[in-house]
Design an enzyme around this catalytic site. Sequence first.
Site, PDB file in Angstrom:
ATOM      1  N   TYR A   1     -16.537   9.594   1.438  1.00 35.55           N
ATOM      2  CA  TYR A   1     -15.744   9.235   0.250  1.00 35.55           C
ATOM      3  C   TYR A   1     -16.257   9.913  -1.020  1.00 35.55           C
ATOM      4  CZ  TYR A   1     -12.934   5.610   2.534  1.00 35.55           C
ATOM      5  OH  TYR A   1     -12.032   4.943   3.315  1.00 35.55           O
TER       6      TYR A   1
ATOM      7  N   ASN B   1     -10.336  -5.110   1.522  1.00 36.88           N
ATOM      8  CA  ASN B   1     -10.524  -4.078   0.490  1.00 36.88           C
ATOM      9  C   ASN B   1      -9.819  -4.434  -0.806  1.00 36.88           C
ATOM     10  OD1 ASN B   1     -12.204  -1.948   1.373  1.00 36.88           O
ATOM     11  ND2 ASN B   1     -10.657  -1.299   2.844  1.00 36.88           N
TER      12      ASN B   1
ATOM     13  N   CYS C   1     -18.460  -2.802   5.525  1.00 33.31           N
ATOM     14  CA  CYS C   1     -17.637  -1.593   5.598  1.00 33.31           C
ATOM     15  C   CYS C   1     -18.104  -0.787   6.801  1.00 33.31           C
ATOM     16  CB  CYS C   1     -17.805  -0.781   4.320  1.00 33.31           C
ATOM     17  SG  CYS C   1     -17.004   0.829   4.376  1.00 33.31           S
TER      18      CYS C   1
ATOM     19  N   HIS D   1     -18.006   2.610  -0.529  1.00 29.92           N
ATOM     20  CA  HIS D   1     -17.309   3.901  -0.546  1.00 29.92           C
ATOM     21  C   HIS D   1     -17.911   4.859  -1.578  1.00 29.92           C
ATOM     22  CE1 HIS D   1     -13.426   2.256   1.578  1.00 29.92           C
ATOM     23  NE2 HIS D   1     -14.538   2.013   2.246  1.00 29.92           N
TER      24      HIS D   1
ATOM     25  N   ARG E   1       0.841  -1.205   0.000  1.00 27.90           N
ATOM     26  CA  ARG E   1       0.000   0.000   0.000  1.00 27.90           C
ATOM     27  C   ARG E   1       0.873   1.250   0.000  1.00 27.90           C
ATOM     28  NH1 ARG E   1      -4.257   1.671   4.830  1.00 27.90           N
ATOM     29  NH2 ARG E   1      -4.679   3.788   4.117  1.00 27.90           N
TER      30      ARG E   1
HETATM   31  P1  NAD Z   1      -2.693  -5.275   7.531  1.00 28.13           P
HETATM   32  O1  NAD Z   1      -1.679  -4.732   6.625  1.00 28.13           O
HETATM   33  O2  NAD Z   1      -2.414  -5.261   8.969  1.00 28.13           O
HETATM   34  O3  NAD Z   1      -3.044  -6.757   7.071  1.00 28.13           O
HETATM   35  C1  NAD Z   1      -3.747  -7.649   7.885  1.00 28.13           C
HETATM   36  C2  NAD Z   1      -3.053  -8.984   7.864  1.00 28.13           C
HETATM   37  O4  NAD Z   1      -3.311  -9.679   6.647  1.00 28.13           O
HETATM   38  C3  NAD Z   1      -1.541  -8.912   7.990  1.00 28.13           C
HETATM   39  O5  NAD Z   1      -1.127  -9.451   9.221  1.00 28.13           O
HETATM   40  C4  NAD Z   1      -1.048  -9.733   6.806  1.00 28.13           C
HETATM   41  O6  NAD Z   1       0.060 -10.525   7.085  1.00 28.13           O
HETATM   42  C5  NAD Z   1      -2.250 -10.565   6.497  1.00 28.13           C
HETATM   43  N1  NAD Z   1      -2.238 -11.258   5.206  1.00 28.13           N
HETATM   44  C6  NAD Z   1      -1.765 -10.837   4.017  1.00 28.13           C
HETATM   45  N2  NAD Z   1      -1.961 -11.774   3.076  1.00 28.13           N
HETATM   46  C7  NAD Z   1      -2.589 -12.811   3.676  1.00 28.13           C
HETATM   47  C8  NAD Z   1      -3.072 -14.063   3.236  1.00 28.13           C
HETATM   48  N3  NAD Z   1      -2.918 -14.467   1.972  1.00 28.13           N
HETATM   49  N4  NAD Z   1      -3.659 -14.891   4.134  1.00 28.13           N
HETATM   50  C9  NAD Z   1      -3.792 -14.518   5.429  1.00 28.13           C
HETATM   51  N5  NAD Z   1      -3.379 -13.328   5.893  1.00 28.13           N
HETATM   52  C10 NAD Z   1      -2.777 -12.493   5.032  1.00 28.13           C
HETATM   53  O7  NAD Z   1      -4.050  -4.566   7.171  1.00 28.13           O
HETATM   54  P2  NAD Z   1      -5.094  -3.695   7.978  1.00 28.13           P
HETATM   55  O8  NAD Z   1      -4.787  -2.272   7.756  1.00 28.13           O
HETATM   56  O9  NAD Z   1      -5.224  -4.181   9.348  1.00 28.13           O
HETATM   57  O10 NAD Z   1      -6.404  -4.024   7.161  1.00 28.13           O
HETATM   58  C11 NAD Z   1      -6.790  -5.336   6.881  1.00 28.13           C
HETATM   59  C12 NAD Z   1      -7.742  -5.384   5.722  1.00 28.13           C
HETATM   60  O11 NAD Z   1      -9.014  -4.913   6.107  1.00 28.13           O
HETATM   61  C13 NAD Z   1      -7.332  -4.535   4.523  1.00 28.13           C
HETATM   62  O12 NAD Z   1      -7.758  -5.148   3.333  1.00 28.13           O
HETATM   63  C14 NAD Z   1      -8.103  -3.254   4.774  1.00 28.13           C
HETATM   64  O13 NAD Z   1      -8.259  -2.487   3.627  1.00 28.13           O
HETATM   65  C15 NAD Z   1      -9.390  -3.833   5.276  1.00 28.13           C
HETATM   66  N6  NAD Z   1     -10.277  -2.940   6.035  1.00 28.13           N
HETATM   67  C16 NAD Z   1     -11.524  -2.792   5.541  1.00 28.13           C
HETATM   68  C17 NAD Z   1     -12.446  -2.023   6.190  1.00 28.13           C
HETATM   69  C18 NAD Z   1     -13.781  -1.855   5.571  1.00 28.13           C
HETATM   70  O14 NAD Z   1     -14.448  -0.874   5.805  1.00 28.13           O
HETATM   71  N7  NAD Z   1     -14.207  -2.794   4.730  1.00 28.13           N
HETATM   72  C19 NAD Z   1     -12.120  -1.398   7.395  1.00 28.13           C
HETATM   73  C20 NAD Z   1     -10.835  -1.597   7.886  1.00 28.13           C
HETATM   74  C21 NAD Z   1      -9.919  -2.379   7.197  1.00 28.13           C
HETATM   75  C1  G6P Z   2     -12.303   3.221   6.485  1.00 30.50           C
HETATM   76  C2  G6P Z   2     -12.756   2.408   5.336  1.00 30.50           C
HETATM   77  C3  G6P Z   2     -11.934   1.256   5.105  1.00 30.50           C
HETATM   78  C4  G6P Z   2     -10.505   1.675   4.964  1.00 30.50           C
HETATM   79  C5  G6P Z   2     -10.045   2.346   6.205  1.00 30.50           C
HETATM   80  C6  G6P Z   2      -8.675   2.946   6.018  1.00 30.50           C
HETATM   81  O1  G6P Z   2     -12.693   4.468   6.134  1.00 30.50           O
HETATM   82  O2  G6P Z   2     -14.108   2.103   5.420  1.00 30.50           O
HETATM   83  O3  G6P Z   2     -12.406   0.559   4.008  1.00 30.50           O
HETATM   84  O4  G6P Z   2      -9.695   0.583   4.758  1.00 30.50           O
HETATM   85  O5  G6P Z   2     -10.902   3.269   6.706  1.00 30.50           O
HETATM   86  O6  G6P Z   2      -8.146   3.239   7.252  1.00 30.50           O
HETATM   87  P1  G6P Z   2      -6.586   3.363   7.466  1.00 30.50           P
HETATM   88  O7  G6P Z   2      -6.425   3.701   8.903  1.00 30.50           O
HETATM   89  O8  G6P Z   2      -5.996   2.059   7.076  1.00 30.50           O
HETATM   90  O9  G6P Z   2      -6.121   4.447   6.540  1.00 30.50           O
HETATM   91 MN    MN Z   3     -14.654   0.622   3.929  1.00 27.83          MN
END
Ligand code: NAD
Ligand code: G6P
Ligand code: MN
Length: 433
Positions: A252, A147, A168, A198, A93
């Site tokens: 967003y 995501n 989300c 979003h 990222r």
């Molecule tokens: P992060 O970078 O901490 O990743 C989470 C974990 O995923 C890491 O420990 C990594 O090693 C692991 N990982 C990577 N590839 C993998 C695989 N093939 N199998 C198992 N684990 C694997 O990320 P984060 O910032 O904590 O966010 C996690 C995810 O959730 C991201 O995709 C982020 O965009 C998403 N997210 C979505 C929302 C939403 O609104 N939908 C909100 C928050 C976070």
């Molecule tokens: C929220 C969204 C997520 C996104 C996250 C990013 O707004 O709904 O989809 O991944 O924030 O947060 P971060 O702290 O990783 O920038």
């Molecule tokens: Mn989201």
Amino acid sequence: LLKVAVIGAGSSYTPELVEGLLKRVETMPIGELWLVDIEESWWKAEIIYGLTKRMADKVGSKMQIHLTANRADALKDADFVCSQFRAGCLESRIRDERIAAEHGMIAQETNGIVGYANACRTIPVALDIAYEMEELCPDAWLLNFTNPSGMVTEAILRNSTTKTIGLCNVPVNMERGAMELLDADSEDFFMQIAGLNHLVWARQIIHKNQDKMQFVIDEVLAGNDKMRPQNIAQFSWSKALLKNMNMLPCSYLRYYYASEDILEKEIAKNSKAVNRADVVKQIEEKLFDVYKDENLNEKPKELELRGGQYYSESACKIMNAIYNNTGEIMHVNTMNKGAISGLPDDCAVEVSAIIRSSGAHPLSVAAFPEDTLRLLQSMKTFERLTIESAMKGDVETGLRALTINPIVGTGVKLERALKDTLIQNAHQLPQFK
Ligand code: NAD
Ligand code: G6P
Ligand code: MN
Ligand code: MN
């Protein structure tokens, strides 16, 4: 007793999820919690595992907690699978956001060129998980946060029989923010949202049987906006644009309604070369330092700095709603099937839906005005072409996807940025030859 698997459990968000699960022991008896991560991030996964066990001990939970790099062990006979992994981890990222910024483009992990690269890295892995679930736990529900959530969810819904719902925290934040403005509690409050992930608007806000849409819009215009997630910088909406819209855009939407303003701010900020991903790296380092503390046995305050705050609220609520067949209304990504007219039946939309053991049943949505419908249609085309490009490893389809996306430039500028992105991602995109 239920078996829950968390894919990407090394995420710094996990303690929020664990807190939510532990709070619901009465209604949702979880026997086993399986934390899954990869070798590369094992140190993070172990810290989360330790904290999870301390949090469970604190409340006297008997839930068995497992940490594994073997996904199949975790998926076998699971009831719920929570997907929250980041393909390529944070380093990817950081890299992609830098490339976008260097090319004068918006650096946003779920949209534009960064979101495109994210989708290409993520969709193949997400599909592998869904296919494995078809074999190992065909009755389980896959709750996807990974995501870009809308595109990942659509890829799975169209290509796998695994029961999948995309989630989300943005609609959750909108709901909380509006309730705070109205001093409402959940019994006498109703919000309907509709759009794409979003890219949603609140279509109805009702408090004590009265339409409060204009009241909330006016408050937001006056600067009382608690709906913004932490990853989006403070801003004010244009009064002229929102005044008569009669729909409340999610934060967003600013990327579409004020793209130039955002770019200008980002470019000014970038003399210091800091994108959101760089900020997240700093927050994460501090968080894991705090999580390591053997005396810590609860979710720390510092987690509130992350944009995904309150994501676990929807994760836990939906597991409970499915398990107990509650019929409550939640905001989810699911197959359109006519809920939003003007979008394909077989695409993922983000809508308010009744949640039962049978899944998500969308509420009907009043027709969108032409301007917003066009935006939804363009972005859905971007999403569908991106999914196709990610699955086939096809650059030309990717270029067509990005060309139609209104927050991305076109022409030579775009082709250069795409080329750079794909070259630097090449080792993580085996499908592109
Ligand atoms: P992060 O970078 O901490 O990743 C989470 C974990 O995923 C890491 O420990 C990594 O090693 C692991 N990982 C990577 N590839 C993998 C695989 N093939 N199998 C198992 N684990 C694997 O990320 P984060 O910032 O904590 O966010 C996690 C995810 O959730 C991201 O995709 C982020 O965009 C998403 N997210 C979505 C929302 C939403 O609104 N939908 C909100 C928050 C976070
Ligand atoms: C929220 C969204 C997520 C996104 C996250 C990013 O707004 O709904 O989809 O991944 O924030 O947060 P971060 O702290 O990783 O920038
Ligand atoms: Mn989201
Ligand atoms: Mn474009």
